[in-house]
Design a protein around this motif. Sequence first.
Motif, PDB file in Angstrom:
ATOM      1  N   ALA A 176     -91.142  65.812 -45.513  1.00  0.00           N
ATOM      2  CA  ALA A 176     -92.059  66.959 -45.522  1.00  0.00           C
ATOM      3  C   ALA A 176     -91.904  67.837 -44.299  1.00  0.00           C
ATOM      4  O   ALA A 176     -92.493  68.921 -44.248  1.00  0.00           O
ATOM      5  CB  ALA A 176     -93.500  66.477 -45.620  1.00  0.00           C
ATOM      6  N   GLY A 177     -91.155  67.391 -43.321  1.00  0.00           N
ATOM      7  CA  GLY A 177     -91.032  68.172 -42.089  1.00  0.00           C
ATOM      8  C   GLY A 177     -92.375  68.299 -41.382  1.00  0.00           C
ATOM      9  O   GLY A 177     -93.102  67.315 -41.215  1.00  0.00           O
ATOM     10  N   LEU A 178     -92.736  69.532 -40.995  1.00  0.00           N
ATOM     11  CA  LEU A 178     -93.998  69.773 -40.286  1.00  0.00           C
ATOM     12  C   LEU A 178     -95.136  70.168 -41.212  1.00  0.00           C
ATOM     13  O   LEU A 178     -96.180  70.649 -40.755  1.00  0.00           O
ATOM     14  CB  LEU A 178     -93.785  70.874 -39.249  1.00  0.00           C
TER      15      LEU A 178
ATOM     16  N   ALA B 176    -101.377  59.858 -41.593  1.00  0.00           N
ATOM     17  CA  ALA B 176    -100.583  59.467 -40.428  1.00  0.00           C
ATOM     18  C   ALA B 176    -100.524  60.601 -39.407  1.00  0.00           C
ATOM     19  O   ALA B 176    -100.568  60.354 -38.191  1.00  0.00           O
ATOM     20  CB  ALA B 176     -99.173  59.063 -40.851  1.00  0.00           C
ATOM     21  N   ALA B 177    -100.464  61.842 -39.882  1.00  0.00           N
ATOM     22  CA  ALA B 177    -100.458  62.988 -38.959  1.00  0.00           C
ATOM     23  C   ALA B 177    -101.773  63.056 -38.184  1.00  0.00           C
ATOM     24  O   ALA B 177    -101.788  63.350 -36.976  1.00  0.00           O
ATOM     25  CB  ALA B 177    -100.228  64.281 -39.735  1.00  0.00           C
ATOM     26  N   ILE B 178    -102.897  62.790 -38.862  1.00  0.00           N
ATOM     27  CA  ILE B 178    -104.191  62.752 -38.159  1.00  0.00           C
ATOM     28  C   ILE B 178    -104.176  61.660 -37.095  1.00  0.00           C
ATOM     29  O   ILE B 178    -104.642  61.861 -35.965  1.00  0.00           O
ATOM     30  CB  ILE B 178    -105.327  62.508 -39.173  1.00  0.00           C
ATOM     31  N   GLY B 179    -103.635  60.498 -37.447  1.00  0.00           N
ATOM     32  CA  GLY B 179    -103.565  59.407 -36.481  1.00  0.00           C
ATOM     33  C   GLY B 179    -102.708  59.745 -35.276  1.00  0.00           C
ATOM     34  O   GLY B 179    -103.053  59.390 -34.139  1.00  0.00           O
ATOM     35  N   ILE B 180    -101.602  60.429 -35.493  1.00  0.00           N
ATOM     36  CA  ILE B 180    -100.732  60.795 -34.374  1.00  0.00           C
ATOM     37  C   ILE B 180    -101.425  61.802 -33.462  1.00  0.00           C
ATOM     38  O   ILE B 180    -101.346  61.708 -32.224  1.00  0.00           O
ATOM     39  CB  ILE B 180     -99.395  61.356 -34.901  1.00  0.00           C
ATOM     40  N   VAL B 181    -102.129  62.764 -34.052  1.00  0.00           N
ATOM     41  CA  VAL B 181    -102.876  63.728 -33.222  1.00  0.00           C
ATOM     42  C   VAL B 181    -103.931  63.000 -32.397  1.00  0.00           C
ATOM     43  O   VAL B 181    -104.115  63.282 -31.198  1.00  0.00           O
ATOM     44  CB  VAL B 181    -103.517  64.799 -34.117  1.00  0.00           C
TER      45      VAL B 181
ATOM     46  N   ALA C 237    -109.190  60.246 -41.649  1.00  0.00           N
ATOM     47  CA  ALA C 237    -107.837  59.726 -41.914  1.00  0.00           C
ATOM     48  C   ALA C 237    -107.882  58.613 -42.949  1.00  0.00           C
ATOM     49  O   ALA C 237    -107.011  58.534 -43.831  1.00  0.00           O
ATOM     50  CB  ALA C 237    -107.223  59.216 -40.611  1.00  0.00           C
ATOM     51  N   TYR C 238    -108.894  57.753 -42.877  1.00  0.00           N
ATOM     52  CA  TYR C 238    -109.007  56.661 -43.851  1.00  0.00           C
ATOM     53  C   TYR C 238    -109.178  57.210 -45.261  1.00  0.00           C
ATOM     54  O   TYR C 238    -108.529  56.734 -46.203  1.00  0.00           O
ATOM     55  CB  TYR C 238    -110.189  55.773 -43.471  1.00  0.00           C
ATOM     56  N   ARG C 239    -110.040  58.198 -45.417  1.00  0.00           N
ATOM     57  CA  ARG C 239    -110.265  58.738 -46.765  1.00  0.00           C
ATOM     58  C   ARG C 239    -109.018  59.414 -47.309  1.00  0.00           C
ATOM     59  O   ARG C 239    -108.692  59.301 -48.497  1.00  0.00           O
ATOM     60  CB  ARG C 239    -111.434  59.709 -46.741  1.00  0.00           C
ATOM     61  N   ASN C 240    -108.296  60.123 -46.454  1.00  0.00           N
ATOM     62  CA  ASN C 240    -107.067  60.768 -46.913  1.00  0.00           C
ATOM     63  C   ASN C 240    -105.981  59.743 -47.235  1.00  0.00           C
ATOM     64  O   ASN C 240    -105.230  59.917 -48.194  1.00  0.00           O
ATOM     65  CB  ASN C 240    -106.560  61.752 -45.856  1.00  0.00           C
TER      66      ASN C 240
ATOM     67  N   LEU D 194    -102.874  70.333 -41.207  1.00  0.00           N
ATOM     68  CA  LEU D 194    -103.929  69.998 -40.257  1.00  0.00           C
ATOM     69  C   LEU D 194    -104.473  71.246 -39.571  1.00  0.00           C
ATOM     70  O   LEU D 194    -105.688  71.419 -39.424  1.00  0.00           O
ATOM     71  CB  LEU D 194    -103.381  69.048 -39.179  1.00  0.00           C
ATOM     72  N   ALA D 195    -103.557  72.123 -39.153  1.00  0.00           N
ATOM     73  CA  ALA D 195    -103.987  73.316 -38.423  1.00  0.00           C
ATOM     74  C   ALA D 195    -104.849  74.220 -39.287  1.00  0.00           C
ATOM     75  O   ALA D 195    -105.717  74.941 -38.774  1.00  0.00           O
ATOM     76  CB  ALA D 195    -102.754  74.073 -37.917  1.00  0.00           C
ATOM     77  N   ASP D 196    -104.642  74.202 -40.610  1.00  0.00           N
ATOM     78  CA  ASP D 196    -105.395  75.083 -41.511  1.00  0.00           C
ATOM     79  C   ASP D 196    -106.570  74.377 -42.184  1.00  0.00           C
ATOM     80  O   ASP D 196    -107.225  74.980 -43.037  1.00  0.00           O
ATOM     81  CB  ASP D 196    -104.453  75.633 -42.598  1.00  0.00           C
ATOM     82  N   ASP D 197    -106.817  73.117 -41.831  1.00  0.00           N
ATOM     83  CA  ASP D 197    -107.855  72.329 -42.512  1.00  0.00           C
ATOM     84  C   ASP D 197    -109.167  72.420 -41.729  1.00  0.00           C
ATOM     85  O   ASP D 197    -109.291  71.847 -40.646  1.00  0.00           O
ATOM     86  CB  ASP D 197    -107.402  70.865 -42.615  1.00  0.00           C
TER      87      ASP D 197
END
Length: 317
Positions: A76-78, A289-294, A275-278, A84-87
């Motif tokens: 998926a790349g970025l 996983a992206a939420i977790g990394i942030v 993150a859990y719900r997603n 995330l930035a638009d959510d």
Amino acid sequence: MATTASPPRAVRPQAPANNSPAPRARRAARFRETLAAYCTLGPNLVLVTLFLLVPLVMAVVLSFQYSTGLDSASWAGLANYRQLADDPVFWRTVLNTGIFCVATVPVEMAIGLGVALLFNKVMPARPLWRTLVYLPMVLSGVATALIGTLMFDQNIGLLNKLLGTLGLPAAPWQTSGTAAMASVVLITLWMRAGFNMVIYLAGLQGISPEMYEAADVEGAGFWQRLRHITIPLLGPSTFFLLIMNVIYSFQVFDTVYVMTLGGPGHSTDVMITYAYRNGFQGRQQGYAAAIGIVLYVIVMIFTALQWRFSKNRDTVG
């Protein structure tokens, strides 16, 4: 004609040969120390690698993929990070996490310090009081949150009955976002105060009594001794608690999930529950996983800043 004899030339001492017994013994001792260090650290390094570094690398890779966890992932790349930035819900969870951190960390440290100062003195049944304060830490987070659910139930909860006894209106613990967040904060303070108390007690018992005796001779009062002796010498304990409490507040999950499920709306949703719900309900594991990394990056930045600017972390308390 007499001749003058030249002074004898100084004889430079010969350096001992490298293969003499003393250097060989030192090298052997150093080798044994190094081997013992690796043998001691080895099991821990293996565990850290298996249960920390490997999952971290896997989460980083997963954050760049589309994955439901049930089929093969695709690159998926970025895209997950752009989502995330638009959510707006994600940014609401970041705000809620920050509010929860600010509302809990300084208060639970102040409560822990106050209780530690009280229990550091001679008093009747002191071990019993210490145990009662620390008891919520022994319980699991789910059990503590269930107790909180019963206490803050809007209809049959203990808190609303107490407010009714005092002639005050019932608080909307489940229908108001502010009240719901307050209930989560109060339960967290109750649960974490014991941990802060124990750490501060250990720090207080490391302060030499002679320093307080000298302050008493100089006529220092309680607040002067607290300000100029106790708090500075508790610097390492404060630094440790600040880091641990901030990390906990950013990782809180069970208390929020059991008490409010992140509601009403998203008023108590934090980054981990989102993150859990997603990841496990929406099956967007790459996005989770992206939420977790942030979240990981935020915690690391905060820890690095605290480590850089804390002046008392390496002093003895």
